[in-house]
Write a protein that holds these residues in place. Structure first.
Motif, short mmCIF file in Angstrom:
data_model
loop_
_atom_site.label_atom_id
_atom_site.label_comp_id
_atom_site.label_asym_id
_atom_site.label_seq_id
_atom_site.Cartn_x
_atom_site.Cartn_y
_atom_site.Cartn_z
N HIS A 1 45.39 43.88 41.36
CA HIS A 1 46.14 44.45 42.48
C HIS A 1 46.57 45.86 42.11
CE1 HIS A 1 49.47 45.07 45.29
NE2 HIS A 1 48.80 44.26 46.06
N TYR B 1 39.70 46.22 27.19
CA TYR B 1 39.93 44.99 27.95
C TYR B 1 38.72 44.69 28.84
CZ TYR B 1 41.87 41.72 31.27
OH TYR B 1 42.07 40.63 32.08
N ASP C 1 45.20 40.64 28.82
CA ASP C 1 45.10 42.04 29.19
C ASP C 1 46.14 42.82 28.36
OD1 ASP C 1 47.53 42.74 30.76
OD2 ASP C 1 46.17 44.01 31.88
N SER D 1 43.30 47.83 32.21
CA SER D 1 44.06 46.58 32.24
C SER D 1 43.96 45.92 33.60
CB SER D 1 45.53 46.83 31.89
OG SER D 1 46.10 47.68 32.85
N LEU D 2 44.29 44.64 33.61
CA LEU D 2 44.28 43.89 34.86
C LEU D 2 45.57 44.19 35.61
CD1 LEU D 2 42.90 41.67 36.55
CD2 LEU D 2 44.00 39.97 35.09
N GLN E 1 48.50 46.25 37.20
CA GLN E 1 48.51 47.57 37.84
C GLN E 1 49.40 48.54 37.06
OE1 GLN E 1 49.82 44.74 39.03
NE2 GLN E 1 51.36 45.09 40.58
#
Lengths: 156, 226
Positions: A125, A37, B107, B163-164, B166
């Protein structure tokens, strides 16, 4: 229902499970290693000239003290993985959560001067959710404007 | 416990948990009020994956035992699972815009979840085209077992790949003040779903016994009476 039917169904169950298992094995094991990714700074460096001119996603942390605000929404900062870091130039308005030390994923191309030109800046986050020591101390108005200066009590 | 009792308890707990989470729990230090969607997003995720796992177990049970009761249960849990995972992507998107800065990005977690929604919604659509109950149960079961391979992928995607999204939170990474309203909601959705799918499985069984035809619409009944 004949026992023949039953045997056929059990064979189907075993076949389907085997197929699903094989699928999982390939996705996680085989193809999985080639599904990326984003690249961290070290991986970008390892890719060498392949990264030049290509559109890639660069992921890492915003280095402390590296955010430089320019004219308008122009801004630059450094993305680091603790070992290597890369400078990133950005013209879009950053997400509200953007701040020093936070994780980011940036869609970039490498510009001529070696700086990464950002097309899209995303803030990732972490899995931490912290309540303030004193809930009254969180000024929601201020939080909507900026997240600068609000410290997590658990981290200090 | 009767299914209706489960629905009532679940609904009450969900209301209480939402009030607790939305009005009484403190704001998060960085996200402020934006974080509050996790009181519904996380229970939706857990229960959605659980329901689709239940559908997988029903599929295996049908093929092993050949009792159409398992196919009724499969349909009920899959319908609920598809609704929850579709809601999950919408909730996630709403949270992502202010937090990540984008509504969507491909993602691994988001991509595998999108596959999950479309695969299982596709199986439900496939079911409607098969009228013979045994053939429908057989085809559905095989398709469900194959599609269920995506369930662990969704769960572990954040650990297998960059990954974006969490990785999973745990009580160590979430302040105590947030943990209980979250647990209340998770249990609430679990009870609500348990009640709803038992009611639905019974309805599906009756429809099947009545010849797979949905009950006539009110207008059709009026016409038939003429």
């Amino acid at each position: 229902m004949s026992s023949n039917d039953g045997r056929k169904r059990v064979a189907l169950a075993l076949g389907a499970c085997a197929f699903a298992g094989t699928l999982l094995y390939f996705v996680v094991g085989g193809i999985g290693n080639n599904l990326v990714y984003y690249w961290g700074p070290t991986e970008v460096l390892a890719a060498g000239p392949k990264a030049q001119g290509a559109s890639i996603r660069l992921g890492g942390l915003v280095e402390k003290g590296s955010i430089v605000k320019g004219e308008g929404s122009n801004m630059s900062f450094t993305v680091t993985d603790g070992k290597k870091s890369f400078p990133v130039r950005c013209t879009s308005v950053p997400p509200q959560m953007f701040r020093e030390g936070i994780g980011v994923v940036v869609e970039v191309t490498v510009a001529g001067d070696g700086v990464f030109e950002s097309h899209r800046l995303m803030v990732s986050h972490g899995n931490e959710y912290r309540a303030p020591d004193d809930p009254a101390s969180v000024d929601l108005k201020k939080l909507m404007d900026s997240t600068d200066g609000i410290r997590s009590p658990d981290k200090e | 416990m009767k299914p209706k009792t489960l629905v009532v308890i679940g609904g009450t707990l969900l209301t209480a948990g939402c009030f607790w989470g939305l009005l009484f729990a403190p704001a998060e230090v960085f996200m402020g009020d934006v974080y509050r969607i996790f009181y519904i997003h996380v229970p939706t995720a857990w229960n959605g994956l659980l329901l689709l796992t239940a559908a997988f177990i029903c599929a295996v049970m049908y093929l092993m035992k050949g009792d159409l009761m398992w196919d009724d249960r499969l349909e009920a849990s899959m319908e609920a699972g598809v609704v929850l995972s579709a809601l999950l992507t919408v909730q996630g998107s709403i949270w992502a815009r202010p937090t990540w800065g984008v509504w969507w990005n491909w993602d691994p977690r988001l991509t595998t979840t999108a596959i999950l929604v479309f695969a299982f919604a596709g199986i439900l659509a496939l079911r409607t085209s098969l009228k013979e109950p045994r053939r429908r149960a057989m085809v559905t079961s095989v398709a469900t077992i194959v599609a269920a391979a995506d369930v662990p992928l969704v769960y572990f995607s954040v650990r297998f790949w960059n990954s974006l999204h969490q990785i999973q939170s745990s009580p160590e990474t979430v302040s105590a003040a947030f943990v209980w309203p979250l647990r209340v909601n998770a249990i609430a959705v679990l009870l609500l779903m348990a009640g709803l799918i038992s009611i639905r499985a019974e309805t599906v069984a009756r429809l099947r016994e009545a010849g797979s035809e949905p009950p006539p619409l009110p207008s059709a009944q009026v016409e038939g009476a003429r």
